[in-house]
Write a protein that holds these residues in place. Structure first.
Motif, PDB file in Angstrom:
ATOM      1  N   PHE A 193       0.841  -1.206   0.000  1.00 55.96           N
ATOM      2  CA  PHE A 193       0.000   0.000   0.000  1.00 55.96           C
ATOM      3  C   PHE A 193       0.873   1.251   0.000  1.00 55.96           C
ATOM      4  O   PHE A 193       0.590   2.220  -0.714  1.00 55.96           O
ATOM      5  N   VAL A 246       2.400   1.902  -3.465  1.00 59.91           N
ATOM      6  CA  VAL A 246       1.493   2.406  -4.496  1.00 59.91           C
ATOM      7  C   VAL A 246       0.971   3.797  -4.136  1.00 59.91           C
ATOM      8  O   VAL A 246       0.853   4.674  -4.991  1.00 59.91           O
ATOM      9  N   MET A 247       0.666   4.032  -2.853  1.00 63.67           N
ATOM     10  CA  MET A 247       0.056   5.312  -2.483  1.00 63.67           C
ATOM     11  C   MET A 247       1.075   6.445  -2.490  1.00 63.67           C
ATOM     12  O   MET A 247       0.751   7.571  -2.858  1.00 63.67           O
ATOM     13  N   MET A 296       4.342   6.096  -3.886  1.00 66.63           N
ATOM     14  CA  MET A 296       5.227   5.945  -5.049  1.00 66.63           C
ATOM     15  C   MET A 296       6.668   6.404  -4.755  1.00 66.63           C
ATOM     16  O   MET A 296       7.181   7.311  -5.419  1.00 66.63           O
ATOM     17  N   ALA A 321       6.607   2.222 -12.368  1.00 63.31           N
ATOM     18  CA  ALA A 321       5.330   1.546 -12.108  1.00 63.31           C
ATOM     19  C   ALA A 321       5.441   0.037 -12.313  1.00 63.31           C
ATOM     20  O   ALA A 321       4.839  -0.735 -11.570  1.00 63.31           O
ATOM     21  N   VAL A 366       4.567  -5.617  -5.747  1.00 63.01           N
ATOM     22  CA  VAL A 366       3.276  -5.752  -5.083  1.00 63.01           C
ATOM     23  C   VAL A 366       2.750  -7.174  -5.239  1.00 63.01           C
ATOM     24  O   VAL A 366       2.257  -7.787  -4.283  1.00 63.01           O
ATOM     25  N   ALA A 423       1.991 -10.101  -2.406  1.00 61.82           N
ATOM     26  CA  ALA A 423       0.699 -10.790  -2.299  1.00 61.82           C
ATOM     27  C   ALA A 423       0.903 -12.294  -2.223  1.00 61.82           C
ATOM     28  O   ALA A 423       0.273 -12.976  -1.407  1.00 61.82           O
ATOM     29  N   LEU A 453      -7.770   4.608  -2.339  1.00 65.24           N
ATOM     30  CA  LEU A 453      -6.960   3.575  -1.692  1.00 65.24           C
ATOM     31  C   LEU A 453      -7.042   3.648  -0.167  1.00 65.24           C
ATOM     32  O   LEU A 453      -6.854   2.641   0.505  1.00 65.24           O
ATOM     33  N   THR A 496      -4.665  -6.504  -4.281  1.00 63.21           N
ATOM     34  CA  THR A 496      -3.444  -6.433  -5.084  1.00 63.21           C
ATOM     35  C   THR A 496      -3.765  -6.226  -6.560  1.00 63.21           C
ATOM     36  O   THR A 496      -3.304  -5.255  -7.172  1.00 63.21           O
ATOM     37  N   PHE A 497      -4.579  -7.133  -7.134  1.00 63.53           N
ATOM     38  CA  PHE A 497      -4.747  -7.124  -8.586  1.00 63.53           C
ATOM     39  C   PHE A 497      -5.766  -6.090  -9.041  1.00 63.53           C
ATOM     40  O   PHE A 497      -5.620  -5.513 -10.118  1.00 63.53           O
ATOM     41  N   LEU A 521      -4.548  -2.087  -6.243  1.00 65.92           N
ATOM     42  CA  LEU A 521      -3.182  -1.549  -6.340  1.00 65.92           C
ATOM     43  C   LEU A 521      -2.691  -1.560  -7.786  1.00 65.92           C
ATOM     44  O   LEU A 521      -2.249  -0.532  -8.309  1.00 65.92           O
ATOM     45  N   LEU A 522      -2.800  -2.713  -8.472  1.00 65.15           N
ATOM     46  CA  LEU A 522      -2.340  -2.746  -9.864  1.00 65.15           C
ATOM     47  C   LEU A 522      -3.228  -1.883 -10.755  1.00 65.15           C
ATOM     48  O   LEU A 522      -2.759  -1.307 -11.734  1.00 65.15           O
ATOM     49  N   LEU A 576      -1.992   1.577 -10.486  1.00 69.53           N
ATOM     50  CA  LEU A 576      -0.664   1.709 -11.107  1.00 69.53           C
ATOM     51  C   LEU A 576      -0.751   1.877 -12.618  1.00 69.53           C
ATOM     52  O   LEU A 576       0.142   2.470 -13.217  1.00 69.53           O
TER      53      LEU A 576
END
Lengths: 134, 207
Positions: free
Chosen positions: A51, A54-55, A57, A62, A69, A73, B68, B198-199, B202-203, B206
């Motif tokens: 998190f 991504v939040m 960066m 990317a 990420v 997972a 998010l 995640t998929f 988050l992705l 992105l």
């Protein structure tokens, strides 16, 4: 299946031959407080990092962030399987893990196969806006 | 392997009569196989989202509509509910009826909070025009996340049912077995949620 198991079968055909069931009728896997806390702390870390990545960066790439990420997972799913679902390769005579492995194979085929086929279908389609007269 | 080919003559390779199975002894394996089939439902929905995740139809992209912070709250809530369910199971194994009920109650509250946040997210998206009809991306998003939400809904209903059962009949063996199934169901939903945040989220952001 070992030779000792075969011996048990031949010696006592009428008695309880299911070693997993002796004095443990429900076959419920037991967790421990330590196990749950370990799983929880690992999960918190494995959730917080993706998190954050991504939040905020901190890494501007990317694609790299995406791969990281997904890796987090996968690790977190394994952590949940071990510490929360108490996955034991020997539980229920190995049928639990067998069903899981079979499911993972099906999931990989379904998802990877779908993406592969649909990507090529898309890539081979004539783009509508390039068609003459459109 | 070869040395096993030689056996004494009187070896029986199968029991003379059907082995007796205590009641419910195969429930855990059966429930696990149900969970695996459920996993395949989600695999198909993830595959659909992998294909349609970028088909916006000139509509909103994940970056425009996903918050998010909300997803992080929901992830935390679901994770907390997993550990509290774990504590309920530990209490159950100790034979502590009151402790089991308290931890189950806390787990249920987390389940309801998760659903409330998700319903808020969905109604907010629909109110700004990001409905399932808007694009293939939003159709697959609502189907996948909605299916997970439905599972949490039924899990919460099941949890309340089990609280009544434990309260009325105590931690009898049947209730222990049912709680163990529910515990697997609940942790399984958390595993699916890892895939969702995640998929999908988050992705998606992105992209």
């Amino acid at each position: 299946m070992s030779e000792t198991h075969l011996d048990q079968l031949s010696k006592s055909p009428g008695s309880d031959q299911h070693d997993g069931h002796d004095g443990h009728h429900t076959g419920i896997p037991h967790g421990t407080f330590k196990g749950y806390m370990t799983g929880f702390l690992l999960s918190v870390i494995l959730t917080a990092i993706p998190f954050y990545l991504v939040m905020e960066m901190p890494i501007p790439d990317a694609q790299l962030v995406g791969f990281t990420v997904v890796a987090f997972a996968v690790v977190q799913i394994l952590v949940h399987m071990v510490f929360f679902l108490h996955l034991d390769p020997r539980a229920e005579g190995g049928w639990i893990i067998l069903a899981l492995v079979f499911t993972i194979i099906l999931v990989v085929i379904a998802i990877a196969g779908t993406m592969w086929v649909m990507y090529h279908l898309n890539a081979n389609m004539m783009p509508v806006h390039d068609m003459p007269g459109s | 392997m070869m040395d096993r080919a030689v056996f004494p003559e009187d070896v029986e390779f199968h029991p003379a009569e059907e082995p007796h199975h205590p009641e419910g002894s195969s429930t855990m394996l059966g429930f696990w196989i149900y969970l695996m089939s459920d996993c395949l439902i989600f695999a198909v929905l993830f595959a659909v989202h992998a294909v349609f995740g970028a088909s916006y139809a000139a509509g909103p992209a994940p970056k425009d509509i996903f918050e998010l912070e909300l997803v992080a709250i929901n992830t935390a809530v679901l994770l907390l509910s997993s550990i509290t369910f774990g504590f309920a199971m530990l209490r159950m194994h100790m034979g502590d009826k009151k402790g089991t009920l308290i931890w189950l109650g806390i787990t249920g509250v987390f389940g309801v909070i998760f659903l409330a946040v998700e319903i808020y997210e969905f109604t907010h998206l629909i109110s700004i025009g990001a409905t399932p009809q808007r694009s293939a991306f939003l159709s697959s998003f609502f189907t996948l996340v909605g299916t997970h939400g439905l599972h949490v809904t039924f899990g919460t209903i099941w949890l309340v049912t089990m609280m009544v059962q434990v309260w009325k009949f105590g931690l009898i063996e049947a209730n222990q077995r049912r709680l163990s199934c529910l515990s697997m169901f609940w942790h399984f939903l958390d595993v699916i949620w890892i895939g969702v945040f995640t998929f999908v989220y988050l992705l998606g952001v992105l992209q």
